[in-house]
Design a protein around this motif. Structure first.
Motif, short mmCIF file in Angstrom:
data_model
loop_
_atom_site.label_atom_id
_atom_site.label_comp_id
_atom_site.label_asym_id
_atom_site.label_seq_id
_atom_site.Cartn_x
_atom_site.Cartn_y
_atom_site.Cartn_z
N ALA A 77 5.14 -6.51 -9.16
CA ALA A 77 5.14 -5.06 -9.31
C ALA A 77 6.03 -4.64 -10.46
CB ALA A 77 5.59 -4.40 -8.03
N GLY A 78 5.48 -3.84 -11.37
CA GLY A 78 6.24 -3.31 -12.50
C GLY A 78 6.38 -1.82 -12.40
N PRO A 79 6.90 -1.19 -13.43
CA PRO A 79 7.13 0.26 -13.39
C PRO A 79 5.84 1.07 -13.30
CG PRO A 79 7.59 -0.64 -15.57
CD PRO A 79 7.43 -1.80 -14.66
N ASP A 80 4.72 0.52 -13.75
CA ASP A 80 3.45 1.27 -13.70
C ASP A 80 2.52 0.79 -12.60
OD1 ASP A 80 4.15 2.82 -15.95
OD2 ASP A 80 3.54 1.19 -17.29
N THR A 81 2.99 -0.09 -11.75
CA THR A 81 2.16 -0.62 -10.65
C THR A 81 2.05 0.41 -9.54
OG1 THR A 81 2.80 -2.90 -11.13
CG2 THR A 81 1.91 -2.44 -8.94
N THR A 82 0.83 0.64 -9.06
CA THR A 82 0.63 1.47 -7.87
C THR A 82 0.88 0.60 -6.65
OG1 THR A 82 -1.01 2.87 -8.97
CG2 THR A 82 -1.03 2.84 -6.56
N VAL A 83 1.80 1.02 -5.80
CA VAL A 83 2.16 0.25 -4.60
C VAL A 83 1.72 1.04 -3.37
CG1 VAL A 83 4.01 -0.80 -3.26
CG2 VAL A 83 4.11 -0.82 -5.77
N LEU A 84 0.91 0.40 -2.55
CA LEU A 84 0.46 1.00 -1.29
C LEU A 84 1.05 0.19 -0.14
CD1 LEU A 84 -3.33 1.63 -2.09
CD2 LEU A 84 -1.44 3.25 -2.26
N ASP A 85 1.88 0.83 0.64
CA ASP A 85 2.51 0.17 1.78
C ASP A 85 1.83 0.67 3.05
OD1 ASP A 85 4.21 -1.50 3.09
OD2 ASP A 85 6.04 -0.35 2.70
N LEU A 86 0.87 -0.12 3.55
CA LEU A 86 0.04 0.30 4.68
C LEU A 86 0.06 -0.79 5.75
CD1 LEU A 86 -3.00 1.62 2.57
CD2 LEU A 86 -1.20 3.00 3.63
#
Length: 518
Positions: free
Chosen positions: A52-61
């Motif tokens: 994960a980088g600064p522009d990564t979309t992270v979905l915590d589900l």
């Protein structure tokens, strides 16, 4: 010194269960995507955090379940696209409510312009349990031609539309279809299989409107979990529009196209279609490809070819057993032309007589053309296929597509025509798997509703709008998921849809490795 750290990903998803469909692999907990490919999976939720980088979309589900996108192996994307802006009538519960929806659209449509309905509705959901008539549609508007679509095979026209299409008492029935008439022989407005009479009189959609409909429809499929659609009735113009949308990068899902022959009656028409397909022969675009050619052996709800007559209350003539759509010798010649030129054939066969007649035809073609590639001849629907027909399809090596959502949505009206016992035997998924058939699943929208969850529920429960029908034909959840992940391009694309082993091993022969499937 160059860094050895991997580049960042575009999407990181932490989930409760990520089913990879890789045989033997347990569900994972994290998934990373870069571009249009799955980049990595991990067994723990934090196992991919380093990507994960600064522009990564992270979905915590943590409560979610992730599956590979489904294939809808028999649907009508073009119908969904063409009706994206049409009048939605599936919420109407009576003919007056139905007419009110038409009337409201007429109030904001310039006089003389066509008004169309979307095709996903059933007349038995109306209190009157019938189609509206031309005269009733005229009461909604006589200043506009009105085309009411129901599914793929039924149309209702108002008086102005009948006039524009030149349909009157002297008009012969369309090939493989019928014009409903009153006691005096005048059309009542309802046509079965009448699009060949109607289509030449419809306005050609503006290019921008056509593209907008396709964009909306492909993204609507994707929103329900469908990643690939196999459209089973496209025209060359539809294909050109799909290519334009692909070039714009706006397709919402991958598309496999069957060029349709609806309204065709001769081999020459098929040859002309094949000539126009040549530029697609070696196209390798993973988003848009031409699969082959679609034919019809019989009709649908009201015209499927059966061995035993329809229910007496719904027989146009005493002893009615449905209709075959082509002269069989002409159809056989047309099929041979397609496979000789290296394309595949999918043929609609719904009733038991339709299925048997199709297998007869395919067997004759195989006998004359030995060595055809596996998957060159496919059965679309295989609806009312008994054990003998299923085993015969396996012996001949004929893949089949089934559509549980179709059964779910039409069970009540189909029972009116066939009786509940025959309807309960439709789409025998358990029987096809136990026979060792090469079978895949789809929706047949607009007759059935598309959507991954909807199809899974029907396949595993046999629930329909008319109750649970044929529960012995239910399959396991694992099998239902596998039915939506056929290998469409084995050997030409990286395979991301490895199929799990079914819980119940089929007793018959299994399709071999490296074979093409629908």
């Amino acid at each position: 010194m160059p860094s050895s750290a991997p580049p960042f990903v575009d999407l990181l998803l932490r989930a409760g269960r990520v089913h990879t469909l890789v045989p033997g692999q347990q569900p994972q907990r994290a998934l990373a995507v870069r571009g249009d490919r799955v980049f990595a999976v991990a067994a723990t939720p934090d196992g991919l955090d380093h990507l994960a980088g600064p522009d990564t979309t992270v979905l915590d589900l943590p409560g979610s379940t992730v599956l590979s996108a489904f294939d809808d192996t028999h649907t009508h994307l073009i119908a969904a696209a063409d009706s994206a802006r049409d009048v939605a009538v599936d919420g109407a519960r009576s003919v007056p409510e139905f007419l009110d929806l038409i009337r409201a659209r007429a109030g904001r449509t310039p006089p003389g312009e066509w008004i169309r309905t979307a095709g996903h509705w059933q007349e038995l959901n109306l209190a009157e349990r019938r189609f509206p008539t031309a005269a009733e549609l005229d009461r909604a508007t006589d200043r506009h031609p009105v085309l009411v679509l129901r599914g793929v095979h039924n149309q209702v026209l108002n008086g102005e539309a009948l006039r524009r299409c030149g349909i009157d008492a002297a008009t012969p029935d369309p090939v493989g279809g019928a014009i409903a008439r009153d006691a005096a022989g005048r059309p009542t407005g309802h046509l079965r299989g009448g699009m060949a009479l109607i289509r030449p009189h419809l306005p050609v959609p503006e290019p921008a409107a056509k593209l907008d409909g396709l964009r909306l429809a492909t993204h609507a499929y994707a929103a329900t979990g469908i990643g690939t659609v196999r459209d089973t009735n496209s025209t060359p113009a539809d294909l050109a529009a799909l290519r334009q949308l692909r070039d714009l990068g706006q397709l919402g899902c991958r598309v496999r196209v069957l060029l349709g022959t609806l309204g065709f009656t001769s081999v020459r028409q098929v040859e002309e279609l094949l000539d126009g397909m040549e530029e697609w022969r070696y196209a390798a675009d993973p988003w848009l490809r031409v699969w082959g050619v679609k034919f019809w052996m019989d009709g649908g709800i009201e015209a499927a070819a059966l061995d035993a007559p329809y229910c007496p209350a719904h027989c146009p003539t005493p002893g009615y057993t449905g209709q075959l759509a082509w002269d069989q010798r002409e159809l056989e010649s047309a099929v041979e032309q397609v496979v000789r030129r290296g394309w595949r054939v999918g043929i609609h066969a719904y009733g038991d007589r339709g299925v048997r007649t199709l297998l007869d035809l395919y067997e004759r073609v195989q006998r004359r053309l030995p060595g055809l590639p596996y998957g060159a001849l496919v059965m679309e629907h295989g609806g009312l296929a008994d054990r003998q027909q299923r085993e015969r399809a396996v012996r001949l090596g004929i893949p089949v597509t089934i559509q549980q959502p179709l059964l779910h949505d039409v069970a009540a009206i189909q029972s009116e025509y066939w009786g509940k016992e025959r309807v309960a035997a439709l789409f025998p998924a358990r029987g096809w798997l136990d026979a060792g058939a090469d079978v895949s699943a789809g929706s047949d929208y607009p007759v059935g509703s598309y959507g991954a969850a909807h199809s899974l529920h029907g396949l595993t429960t046999r629930t329909t709008v008319d109750g649970v029908l044929g529960p012995e034909q239910a399959v396991t959840r694992t099998e239902a998921i596998a039915l939506h992940h056929p290998d469409l391009q084995r050997g030409r694309e990286r395979r991301a849809d490895h199929l799990p082993s079914p819980r119940r091993r089929p007793r018959g022969p299994r399709p071999g490795r490296g074979r093409q499937q629908p």
